[in-house]
Design a protein around this motif. Structure first.
Motif, short mmCIF file in Angstrom:
data_model
loop_
_atom_site.label_atom_id
_atom_site.label_comp_id
_atom_site.label_asym_id
_atom_site.label_seq_id
_atom_site.Cartn_x
_atom_site.Cartn_y
_atom_site.Cartn_z
N MET A 1 -29.42 -18.58 -18.76
CA MET A 1 -29.34 -17.27 -18.08
C MET A 1 -27.88 -17.06 -17.69
SD MET A 1 -31.58 -15.65 -15.07
CE MET A 1 -31.62 -17.01 -13.90
N LYS A 2 -27.31 -15.95 -18.14
CA LYS A 2 -25.91 -15.65 -17.82
C LYS A 2 -25.84 -14.61 -16.71
CE LYS A 2 -21.43 -15.40 -18.11
NZ LYS A 2 -21.15 -15.53 -16.67
N ALA A 3 -25.12 -14.93 -15.65
CA ALA A 3 -24.92 -13.98 -14.56
C ALA A 3 -23.77 -13.03 -14.90
CB ALA A 3 -24.59 -14.74 -13.27
N LEU A 4 -24.01 -11.75 -14.65
CA LEU A 4 -22.98 -10.73 -14.88
C LEU A 4 -22.82 -9.89 -13.61
CD1 LEU A 4 -24.02 -9.49 -18.45
CD2 LEU A 4 -22.16 -11.06 -17.88
N GLY A 5 -21.60 -9.73 -13.19
CA GLY A 5 -21.31 -8.91 -12.01
C GLY A 5 -21.31 -7.43 -12.37
N ALA B 1 -27.70 -15.12 -24.78
CA ALA B 1 -28.39 -15.68 -23.61
C ALA B 1 -29.87 -15.31 -23.66
CB ALA B 1 -27.77 -15.14 -22.33
N ASP B 2 -30.68 -16.15 -23.05
CA ASP B 2 -32.12 -15.87 -23.00
C ASP B 2 -32.43 -14.83 -21.94
OD1 ASP B 2 -33.38 -18.18 -24.79
OD2 ASP B 2 -31.62 -18.92 -23.74
N ARG B 3 -31.63 -14.85 -20.89
CA ARG B 3 -31.78 -13.86 -19.82
C ARG B 3 -30.42 -13.51 -19.27
NH1 ARG B 3 -37.09 -14.60 -17.03
NH2 ARG B 3 -38.11 -16.14 -18.33
N LEU B 4 -30.38 -12.34 -18.62
CA LEU B 4 -29.19 -11.93 -17.89
C LEU B 4 -29.56 -11.81 -16.43
CD1 LEU B 4 -27.88 -9.09 -20.24
CD2 LEU B 4 -27.25 -11.52 -20.24
N LEU B 5 -28.66 -12.24 -15.56
CA LEU B 5 -28.87 -12.07 -14.13
C LEU B 5 -27.84 -11.04 -13.66
CD1 LEU B 5 -29.90 -14.53 -11.52
CD2 LEU B 5 -27.73 -13.41 -11.11
N LEU B 6 -28.31 -9.89 -13.25
CA LEU B 6 -27.42 -8.81 -12.85
C LEU B 6 -27.19 -8.92 -11.35
CD1 LEU B 6 -28.88 -5.94 -15.06
CD2 LEU B 6 -27.21 -7.73 -15.64
N ASP B 7 -25.96 -9.20 -10.98
CA ASP B 7 -25.60 -9.54 -9.61
C ASP B 7 -24.45 -8.63 -9.17
OD1 ASP B 7 -25.43 -10.91 -7.21
OD2 ASP B 7 -24.85 -12.83 -8.09
N ALA B 8 -24.22 -8.57 -7.86
CA ALA B 8 -23.03 -7.87 -7.37
C ALA B 8 -21.80 -8.72 -7.69
CB ALA B 8 -23.14 -7.68 -5.86
N LYS B 9 -20.66 -8.05 -7.83
CA LYS B 9 -19.42 -8.81 -7.94
C LYS B 9 -19.08 -9.38 -6.57
CE LYS B 9 -17.53 -6.62 -11.95
NZ LYS B 9 -16.47 -5.92 -12.63
N PRO B 10 -18.46 -10.53 -6.50
CA PRO B 10 -18.12 -11.08 -5.18
C PRO B 10 -17.11 -10.19 -4.47
CG PRO B 10 -17.19 -12.43 -6.95
CD PRO B 10 -18.04 -11.40 -7.61
N PRO B 11 -17.22 -10.10 -3.14
CA PRO B 11 -16.22 -9.33 -2.40
C PRO B 11 -14.84 -9.96 -2.57
CG PRO B 11 -18.06 -10.03 -0.99
CD PRO B 11 -18.24 -10.71 -2.30
N LYS B 12 -13.80 -9.15 -2.40
CA LYS B 12 -12.41 -9.67 -2.51
C LYS B 12 -12.22 -10.89 -1.61
CE LYS B 12 -8.38 -6.94 -3.59
NZ LYS B 12 -8.72 -6.01 -4.63
N GLY B 13 -11.65 -11.93 -2.16
CA GLY B 13 -11.35 -13.11 -1.35
C GLY B 13 -12.53 -14.05 -1.14
N ALA B 14 -13.69 -13.70 -1.71
CA ALA B 14 -14.86 -14.56 -1.52
C ALA B 14 -14.64 -15.92 -2.20
CB ALA B 14 -16.09 -13.89 -2.10
N VAL B 15 -15.15 -16.96 -1.58
CA VAL B 15 -15.03 -18.31 -2.14
C VAL B 15 -16.06 -18.50 -3.26
CG1 VAL B 15 -15.33 -20.76 -1.57
CG2 VAL B 15 -14.17 -19.23 0.04
N LEU B 16 -17.20 -17.86 -3.11
CA LEU B 16 -18.30 -18.05 -4.05
C LEU B 16 -18.38 -16.90 -5.05
CD1 LEU B 16 -21.08 -19.12 -1.50
CD2 LEU B 16 -19.47 -20.58 -2.73
N PRO B 17 -18.62 -17.19 -6.31
CA PRO B 17 -18.82 -16.10 -7.28
C PRO B 17 -20.19 -15.44 -7.19
CG PRO B 17 -18.89 -18.23 -8.39
CD PRO B 17 -18.58 -18.51 -6.95
N LEU C 1 -32.86 -8.94 -11.47
CA LEU C 1 -32.04 -8.23 -10.50
C LEU C 1 -31.72 -9.20 -9.36
CD1 LEU C 1 -30.84 -5.63 -9.19
CD2 LEU C 1 -33.10 -5.24 -8.18
N SER C 2 -30.46 -9.24 -8.96
CA SER C 2 -30.09 -10.10 -7.83
C SER C 2 -28.95 -9.46 -7.05
CB SER C 2 -29.70 -11.50 -8.31
OG SER C 2 -28.42 -11.49 -8.86
N GLY C 3 -28.62 -10.10 -5.94
CA GLY C 3 -27.52 -9.61 -5.11
C GLY C 3 -28.04 -8.86 -3.91
N GLY C 4 -27.99 -9.49 -2.75
CA GLY C 4 -28.32 -8.80 -1.51
C GLY C 4 -29.78 -8.43 -1.33
N LEU C 5 -30.65 -9.02 -2.13
CA LEU C 5 -32.08 -8.74 -1.92
C LEU C 5 -32.57 -9.51 -0.70
CD1 LEU C 5 -33.31 -8.98 -5.63
CD2 LEU C 5 -33.11 -6.89 -4.25
#
Ligand SMILES: O=C(O)c1ccccc1NCC(=O)[C@H](O)[C@H](O)COP(=O)(O)O
Length: 243
Positions: A104-108, A125-141, A164-168
């Motif tokens: 599964m490939k995560a895409l911002g 990829a078998d799946r895509l994980l649609l996520d938010a882009k990390p905020p500026k300066g974030a340590v975690l992707p 679907l992911s990010g902030g759920l």
């Protein structure tokens, strides 16, 4: 096919059990040292044994090399790899071929232009994980509890293999299901009481709310997003409280 739900960033037997008991389809373990959710190999092996056969086990890595991936796979024995770094299309294909595991490939996602990458990654990829882009300066992707504007993917065919992911969280997941009808959902911060500390009651509430919205959608006639009754998607890069 029914909605697949992944609880990501599990690191204790108790919260893994809560996820499995509440009906999670996938459970994710994070292998990224700067993360408060990072698990060492010994812990991963124990958690993997607990989850095996009860849900799909997902190993999350960030731009890991082959040797690192081999060590993680050996310890956790995952059913799937989640690549959450800047892995190219070629790298995703190479990892899939070398290790013989679904990927599964995560895409911002932050704008309509970001959707252009989907087709190329869908080819490898078998799946895509649609996520938010990390905020500026974030340590975690990822795992930042930030949502992107769901309107950007409101027209995406639910037959495409995405999560679907990010902030759920338990409070907004029903709106997300009603608007996007995603084939899969992924959550981490929204079911925590503090960074990296999963909350069993929020895990259960999330699964309950998502399943209820799914059931409502499949029994209701179409038109649940009709003007005037449409759920309000989050504004871009909205930050949600992890507690
Ligand atoms: O969770 C982490 O610490 C993490 C670290 C490095 C890369 C990705 C990470 N998490 C990804 C996820 O947990 C989710 O797949 C996704 O980003 C949604 O997270 P959240 O917005 O916290 O629900």
């Amino acid at each position: 096919m029914s909605l697949e739900i992944k609880i990501c960033g599990l690191s204790t037997a108790e919260t893994l059990e809560a996820s499995l008991g509440a009906g999670a389809d996938m459970v994710g373990m994070v292998f990224f040292a700067p993360s408060p959710r990072h698990v060492d190999l010994a812990t991963a092996a124990t958690l993997g044994a607990q989850a095996r056969g009860r849900a799909q086990i997902v190993a999350l890595t960030v731009d890991a090399d082959d040797a690192t991936l081999a060590t993680i796979i050996d310890a956790l024995r995952p059913d799937m790899l989640q690549l959450h770094g800047r892995e190219s299309v070629e790298r995703v294909a190479a990892i899939r071929a070398r290790f013989g595991l679904p990927v599964m490939k995560a895409l911002g996602i932050a704008s309509a232009e970001d959707l252009a990458a989907l087709a190329a990654y869908e080819g490898v990829a078998d799946r895509l994980l649609l996520d938010a882009k990390p905020p500026k300066g974030a340590v975690l992707p990822g795992g930042n509890g930030v949502a992107f504007d769901w309107n950007l993917i409101a027209g995406l065919d639910p037959a495409r293999p995405f999560m679907l992911s990010g902030g759920l969280d338990p409070e907004n997941v029903a709106d997300a299901v009603r608007l996007i009808h995603p084939p899969g959902l992924d959550v981490s911060s929204g079911v925590e009481r503090g960074p990296g500390i999963k909350d069993p009651s929020r895990i259960e509430a999330f699964l309950r709310a998502a399943r209820a919205a799914e059931a409502q959608g499949s029994s209701a006639p179409t038109g649940d997003t009709a003007p005037g009754s449409a759920p309000t998607p989050p504004s871009p890069a909205r930050e949600t409280s992890p507690s």
